[in-house]
Design an enzyme around this catalytic site. Structure first.
Site, PDB file in Angstrom:
ATOM      1  N   CYS A 132      33.130  10.540 -26.919  1.00  0.00           N
ATOM      2  CA  CYS A 132      33.357  10.464 -25.556  1.00  0.00           C
ATOM      3  C   CYS A 132      34.764  10.592 -25.198  1.00  0.00           C
ATOM      4  O   CYS A 132      35.697  10.083 -25.908  1.00  0.00           O
ATOM      5  CB  CYS A 132      32.863   9.292 -24.781  1.00  0.00           C
ATOM      6  SG  CYS A 132      31.096   8.656 -25.373  1.00  0.00           S
TER       7      CYS A 132
ATOM      8  N   ARG B   2      36.675  17.052 -29.085  1.00  0.00           N
ATOM      9  CA  ARG B   2      36.316  15.636 -29.885  1.00  0.00           C
ATOM     10  C   ARG B   2      34.529  15.565 -30.041  1.00  0.00           C
ATOM     11  O   ARG B   2      34.234  14.635 -30.795  1.00  0.00           O
ATOM     12  CB  ARG B   2      36.480  14.569 -28.577  1.00  0.00           C
ATOM     13  CG  ARG B   2      37.922  14.240 -28.272  1.00  0.00           C
ATOM     14  CD  ARG B   2      38.208  13.327 -27.011  1.00  0.00           C
ATOM     15  NE  ARG B   2      37.753  11.932 -27.277  1.00  0.00           N
ATOM     16  CZ  ARG B   2      38.853  11.191 -27.976  1.00  0.00           C
ATOM     17  NH1 ARG B   2      39.975  11.591 -28.247  1.00  0.00           N
ATOM     18  NH2 ARG B   2      38.188   9.760 -28.092  1.00  0.00           N
TER      19      ARG B   2
ATOM     20  N   LYS C 108      35.031  14.745 -33.304  1.00  0.00           N
ATOM     21  CA  LYS C 108      36.096  14.806 -33.737  1.00  0.00           C
ATOM     22  C   LYS C 108      36.776  13.355 -34.003  1.00  0.00           C
ATOM     23  O   LYS C 108      37.377  13.135 -35.032  1.00  0.00           O
ATOM     24  CB  LYS C 108      37.285  15.821 -33.113  1.00  0.00           C
ATOM     25  CG  LYS C 108      38.376  16.033 -33.654  1.00  0.00           C
ATOM     26  CD  LYS C 108      38.362  16.882 -35.004  1.00  0.00           C
ATOM     27  CE  LYS C 108      39.640  17.260 -35.577  1.00  0.00           C
ATOM     28  NZ  LYS C 108      39.477  17.685 -36.970  1.00  0.00           N
TER      29      LYS C 108
ATOM     30  N   TRP D   9      29.094  11.478 -25.931  1.00  0.00           N
ATOM     31  CA  TRP D   9      28.427  11.739 -27.226  1.00  0.00           C
ATOM     32  C   TRP D   9      27.546  10.831 -27.261  1.00  0.00           C
ATOM     33  O   TRP D   9      27.792   9.734 -27.302  1.00  0.00           O
ATOM     34  CB  TRP D   9      29.472  11.908 -28.277  1.00  0.00           C
ATOM     35  CG  TRP D   9      29.185  12.069 -29.598  1.00  0.00           C
ATOM     36  CD1 TRP D   9      29.045  13.572 -30.091  1.00  0.00           C
ATOM     37  CD2 TRP D   9      28.757  11.237 -30.564  1.00  0.00           C
ATOM     38  NE1 TRP D   9      28.845  13.635 -31.415  1.00  0.00           N
ATOM     39  CE2 TRP D   9      28.379  11.990 -31.647  1.00  0.00           C
ATOM     40  CE3 TRP D   9      28.478   9.951 -30.595  1.00  0.00           C
ATOM     41  CZ2 TRP D   9      27.817  11.635 -32.703  1.00  0.00           C
ATOM     42  CZ3 TRP D   9      28.021   9.572 -31.896  1.00  0.00           C
ATOM     43  CH2 TRP D   9      27.860  10.134 -33.070  1.00  0.00           C
TER      44      TRP D   9
ATOM     45  N   GLU E  17      28.743  20.487 -42.431  1.00  0.00           N
ATOM     46  CA  GLU E  17      28.992  20.195 -41.055  1.00  0.00           C
ATOM     47  C   GLU E  17      29.124  21.362 -40.066  1.00  0.00           C
ATOM     48  O   GLU E  17      28.972  21.203 -38.861  1.00  0.00           O
ATOM     49  CB  GLU E  17      30.170  19.344 -40.843  1.00  0.00           C
ATOM     50  CG  GLU E  17      31.386  19.850 -41.403  1.00  0.00           C
ATOM     51  CD  GLU E  17      32.649  18.787 -41.219  1.00  0.00           C
ATOM     52  OE1 GLU E  17      33.645  19.009 -41.764  1.00  0.00           O
ATOM     53  OE2 GLU E  17      32.550  18.035 -40.317  1.00  0.00           O
TER      54      GLU E  17
ATOM     55  N   LYS F  16      32.264  20.406 -45.827  1.00  0.00           N
ATOM     56  CA  LYS F  16      32.770  21.476 -44.885  1.00  0.00           C
ATOM     57  C   LYS F  16      31.533  22.373 -44.720  1.00  0.00           C
ATOM     58  O   LYS F  16      31.243  22.711 -43.424  1.00  0.00           O
ATOM     59  CB  LYS F  16      33.945  22.358 -45.659  1.00  0.00           C
ATOM     60  CG  LYS F  16      35.176  21.751 -45.566  1.00  0.00           C
ATOM     61  CD  LYS F  16      36.008  21.554 -44.196  1.00  0.00           C
ATOM     62  CE  LYS F  16      35.593  20.409 -43.498  1.00  0.00           C
ATOM     63  NZ  LYS F  16      36.185  19.101 -43.752  1.00  0.00           N
TER      64      LYS F  16
ATOM     65  N   HIS G 255      21.050  14.682 -65.301  1.00  0.00           N
ATOM     66  CA  HIS G 255      20.623  13.264 -65.276  1.00  0.00           C
ATOM     67  C   HIS G 255      19.779  13.087 -64.130  1.00  0.00           C
ATOM     68  O   HIS G 255      19.382  12.059 -63.679  1.00  0.00           O
ATOM     69  CB  HIS G 255      21.711  12.273 -65.274  1.00  0.00           C
ATOM     70  CG  HIS G 255      22.742  12.218 -66.500  1.00  0.00           C
ATOM     71  ND1 HIS G 255      22.012  12.073 -67.634  1.00  0.00           N
ATOM     72  CD2 HIS G 255      23.831  12.650 -66.708  1.00  0.00           C
ATOM     73  CE1 HIS G 255      22.863  11.871 -68.761  1.00  0.00           C
ATOM     74  NE2 HIS G 255      24.091  12.546 -68.069  1.00  0.00           N
TER      75      HIS G 255
ATOM     76  N   ASN H   1      33.746   4.897 -22.781  1.00  0.00           N
ATOM     77  CA  ASN H   1      33.724   5.236 -24.162  1.00  0.00           C
ATOM     78  C   ASN H   1      33.639   4.015 -25.037  1.00  0.00           C
ATOM     79  O   ASN H   1      34.487   3.227 -24.869  1.00  0.00           O
ATOM     80  CB  ASN H   1      34.976   6.176 -24.498  1.00  0.00           C
ATOM     81  CG  ASN H   1      35.013   6.326 -26.013  1.00  0.00           C
ATOM     82  OD1 ASN H   1      34.039   6.206 -26.698  1.00  0.00           O
ATOM     83  ND2 ASN H   1      36.126   7.036 -26.603  1.00  0.00           N
ATOM     84  N   GLY H   2      32.745   3.930 -25.986  1.00  0.00           N
ATOM     85  CA  GLY H   2      32.386   2.880 -26.826  1.00  0.00           C
ATOM     86  C   GLY H   2      30.937   2.329 -26.602  1.00  0.00           C
ATOM     87  O   GLY H   2      30.032   3.171 -25.968  1.00  0.00           O
TER      88      GLY H   2
ATOM     89  N   GLU I 257      34.339  17.536 -50.757  1.00  0.00           N
ATOM     90  CA  GLU I 257      35.022  18.060 -49.677  1.00  0.00           C
ATOM     91  C   GLU I 257      34.433  19.154 -49.039  1.00  0.00           C
ATOM     92  O   GLU I 257      34.274  19.617 -47.898  1.00  0.00           O
ATOM     93  CB  GLU I 257      36.583  17.907 -49.601  1.00  0.00           C
ATOM     94  CG  GLU I 257      37.205  18.575 -48.538  1.00  0.00           C
ATOM     95  CD  GLU I 257      36.939  17.830 -46.912  1.00  0.00           C
ATOM     96  OE1 GLU I 257      36.328  16.810 -47.145  1.00  0.00           O
ATOM     97  OE2 GLU I 257      37.388  18.486 -45.992  1.00  0.00           O
TER      98      GLU I 257
HETATM   99  C1  AGP Z   1      35.561  16.327 -41.308  1.00  0.00           C
HETATM  100  O1  AGP Z   1      35.648  17.573 -41.179  1.00  0.00           O
HETATM  101  C2  AGP Z   1      35.323  15.354 -40.224  1.00  0.00           C
HETATM  102  N1  AGP Z   1      36.306  15.714 -39.063  1.00  0.00           N
HETATM  103  C3  AGP Z   1      35.159  13.737 -40.555  1.00  0.00           C
HETATM  104  O2  AGP Z   1      34.618  13.590 -41.736  1.00  0.00           O
HETATM  105  C4  AGP Z   1      36.553  13.094 -40.398  1.00  0.00           C
HETATM  106  O3  AGP Z   1      37.302  13.462 -41.492  1.00  0.00           O
HETATM  107  C5  AGP Z   1      36.255  11.567 -40.395  1.00  0.00           C
HETATM  108  O4  AGP Z   1      35.186  11.299 -39.066  1.00  0.00           O
HETATM  109  C6  AGP Z   1      37.493  10.630 -40.232  1.00  0.00           C
HETATM  110  O5  AGP Z   1      38.293  10.908 -39.240  1.00  0.00           O
HETATM  111  P1  AGP Z   1      39.603  10.378 -39.359  1.00  0.00           P
HETATM  112  O6  AGP Z   1      40.585  11.325 -40.387  1.00  0.00           O
HETATM  113  O7  AGP Z   1      40.239  10.929 -37.808  1.00  0.00           O
HETATM  114  O8  AGP Z   1      39.640   9.131 -39.536  1.00  0.00           O
END
Ligand code: AGP
Length: 603
Positions: free
Chosen positions: A2, A27, A598, A74, A487, A484, A503, A100-101, A480
């Site tokens: 949010c 975000r 984000k 969100w 997501e 990518k 395994h 937000n929260g 990683e």
């Molecule tokens: C990855 O592409 C994401 N944006 C996500 O995994 C992100 O790294 C994670 O939410 C942690 O966020 P931060 O680095 O802001 O703590």
């Protein structure tokens, strides 16, 4: 997650809210709304599901106003819908609230206090605004009603409250969720992130947990929960607005991938002096030197960067390292070493999972360091030490240049700590030279976009699943690269330790399954190739990505060789580009993938 923008005293609050909300789009959100009022106009509340452009289209022409609050939601409690979108309004039509929260006891509070009120949404936020209205009806001032709600609620909140009957004031409260006050010329404002208001002011004031603010166009009154007035100086946010511009790029993610060599060069100029010595704060190095184990605690991409960072500290500084998910660590804390130190890698500096760990370890009086891209963030402010990633604003939800900056900054810090301890490995490593080679390697890779795009056409355009495999550091990159891919392209991708396939997981390999083998480690290269071969024998469509020193003639993609500890910085670039083009070719919004945020400010 949010986003909140609010303003009082502006000539055109609608414009401030809309431009601010657009800056917060990165975000992640699924609905948006604004409330605008003025002495001469009528109060307007407009909410829409989906993008801000839907909201914009619904705003009556000429709506200006001097007081306003806006929100991108969100969904946490209740589906994305107009009823659940913010601002929420009290039944008497007087109070408007954005939040937000997550208020974890909202249902109980509704049962205890609001039995006679019909709730129109599924949200915890509506409970809060109905409570404020009730307490005002019962005789409290608006400020006291808000304070009463702060005392009652459990969980996290950044609140911005507007009173229809007082267009000169905004009420604000914060606990655990981010919120900043912005000081303007003739107006004051609030935002979840300074980026939302940088085109209007660079002057910000941080808020602490459980603080309440009464904001008018020319006054900022901060109190703690007990009612004691808090004096706080403002600080300047000097990121230029232009740093967040898209320029000629179709998506921020591509721009941010391209910026990676420049990020490394910026880190070198920020942390390395003319003699090639890494400069880190002496007290930080002394504290790190006193630790018998470093605990990296992070989430998502930052967790993967922490995995890549761990061997650097072990090999260059001779200190053991453990890497943990923040969401697990706080609640299932392992037996700690005698002198632990905590390092939080975090792009946003606002991740709620990490913050709960920070709060816990601070109560244990253990030393903490935050390494973040947002030096003014909560985690930067609250840790004992903070280092900046210097990556510039990262807007795409899928993190790329922040990962690079996290791994490179870790390398610089590990080198500095190794020098402080006087290890032979640190003395031998010319980190400036090695990172410069990495920057050049990254440039070579981003220049091969067309070729990588073609590989997507051959392997990833229509598949439902895919595997990245590797060993050691290559396994961490596999995790990683798979994150990518999933997501932004929604391909079910797994990063797997190559030796573990046989395994169990090899049962999933069938005709055409994409398997991307990462090969950069001379010790295990032959084993990883053999594991890739085992999948090929079962029909997999294998793509070999190998460093030049280990490449074989048929390898589909060759990555320039770099120092072994720094290999993730080069190897990840094809993974980022494969994900980008897979998403693009499937017609998705690369920068704003579904369901993701984000800045993850709830646990
Ligand atoms: C990855 O592409 C994401 N944006 C996500 O995994 C992100 O790294 C994670 O939410 C942690 O966020 P931060 O680095 O802001 O703590």
């Amino acid at each position: 997650m949010c986003g909140i923008v609010g303003v009082v005293g502006a000539e055109n609050a609608t414009e401030v809210l809309l431009s601010g909300l657009k800056k917060l789009e990165y975000r992640g959100y699924d609905s948006a709304g604004i409330y605008v009022n003025s002495k001469t106009g009528t109060p307007e509340l407009i909410k829409r599901v989906g993008r801000i452009k839907n909201l914009e289209a619904a705003i009556p022409a000429g709506l200006a106003g001097t007081q306003g609050i806006g929100h991108t939601r969100w969904a946490t409690n209740g589906v994305p819908s107009v009823a659940n979108a913010h601002p929420h309004i009290s039944n008497d039509g007087r109070f408007y609230l954005v939040h937000n929260g997550v208020l974890t006891n909202a249902k109980q509070l509704a049962a205890d206090y609001l039995a006679d009120v019909t709730l129109l949404s599924d949200t915890d936020t509506e409970v809060a605004v109905q409570l404020i209205a009730k307490f005002v009806r019962d005789g409290a001032s608006v400020k006291e009603a808000l304070r009463h709600v702060m005392q009652l609620v459990e969980g996290s909140y950044a609140f911005a409250l507007a009173d229809r009957d007082d267009v000169d004031t905004l009420y604000v409260a914060k606990n655990k969720s981010p919120l900043l006050i912005a000081k303007g010329d003739g107006f004051n404002a609030i935002a979840s992130d300074a980026l939302a208001l940088l085109d209007r002011t660079h002057d910000f004031i941080e808020l602490h947990d459980e603080e309440l603010v009464v904001l008018t166009k020319d006054s900022i009154h901060i109190e703690n929960l007990a009612g004691a007035v808090q004096e706080r100086a403002s600080y300047t946010v000097d990121v230029s607005e232009g740093d967040g511009d898209l320029g000629a790029y179709p998506f921020y993610m591509l721009k941010e991938i391209d910026e990676q060599p420049a990020v490394i060069r910026r880190l070198l100029s920020s942390y390395v002096d003319d003699q090639g010595q890494v400069q880190m704060p002496a007290d930080l190095l002394k504290t790190l030197d006193g630790a018998d184990r470093l605990y990296f605690v992070a989430a998502g991409t930052s967790y993967h960067a922490s995995l890549a960072a761990a061997p650097m500290f072990e090999q260059l500084a001779g200190v053991p390292v453990s890497v943990h998910f923040a969401s697990e660590f706080g609640y299932h804390m392992p037996l700690l070493s005698k002198k632990p130190m905590f390092i939080f890698l975090t792009q946003s500096g606002e991740t709620a999972d990490i913050r709960q760990v920070l709060v816990k370890v601070k109560t244990m009086h253990l030393p903490t360091l935050t390494i973040t891209n947002v030096p003014t963030s909560t985690l930067a402010r609250e840790a004992d030490y903070a280092l900046s990633l210097h990556a510039g604003p990262e807007i795409a939800v899928a993190s790329t240049k922040a990962y690079t900056a996290q791994v490179a900054t870790s390398a610089l810090l590990a080198k500095a700590l190794g020098m402080f301890k006087g290890t032979a490995a640190a003395k031998k490593l010319d980190i400036k030279h090695e990172l410069s080679i990495v920057a050049t390697a990254q440039q070579t890779l981003v220049d091969q976009k067309d070729m990588i795009h073609e590989l997507v056409g051959k392997m990833l355009k229509t598949t439902r699943n895919a595997f990245y495999i590797g060993r050691g550091g290559d396994y961490y990159v596999a995790l990683e690269a798979a994150l990518k891919l999933k997501e932004i392209s929604y391909i079910q991708a797994e990063g797997f330790a190559a030796g573990e396939l046989k395994h169990g997981t090899i049962a999933l390999i069938e005709e055409g399954t994409p398997v991307i083998a990462l090969i950069s480690d001379p010790v295990t290269a032959a084993h990883t190739r053999a594991n890739a071969g085992e999948t090929q024998a079962r029909g997999a469509n294998v793509l070999h990505i190998a460093t030049a020193d280990l490449a074989q003639p048929d390898d589909e993609l060759v990555v320039p060789s770099v120092n072994g500890l720094l290999t993730p910085l080069a190897l990840i670039v094809p993974g980022q580009l494969l994900a980008y083009y897979a998403s693009l070719d499937r017609g998705y919004d690369v920068d704003r993938p579904r369901n993701l945020a984000k800045s993850v400010t709830v646990e």
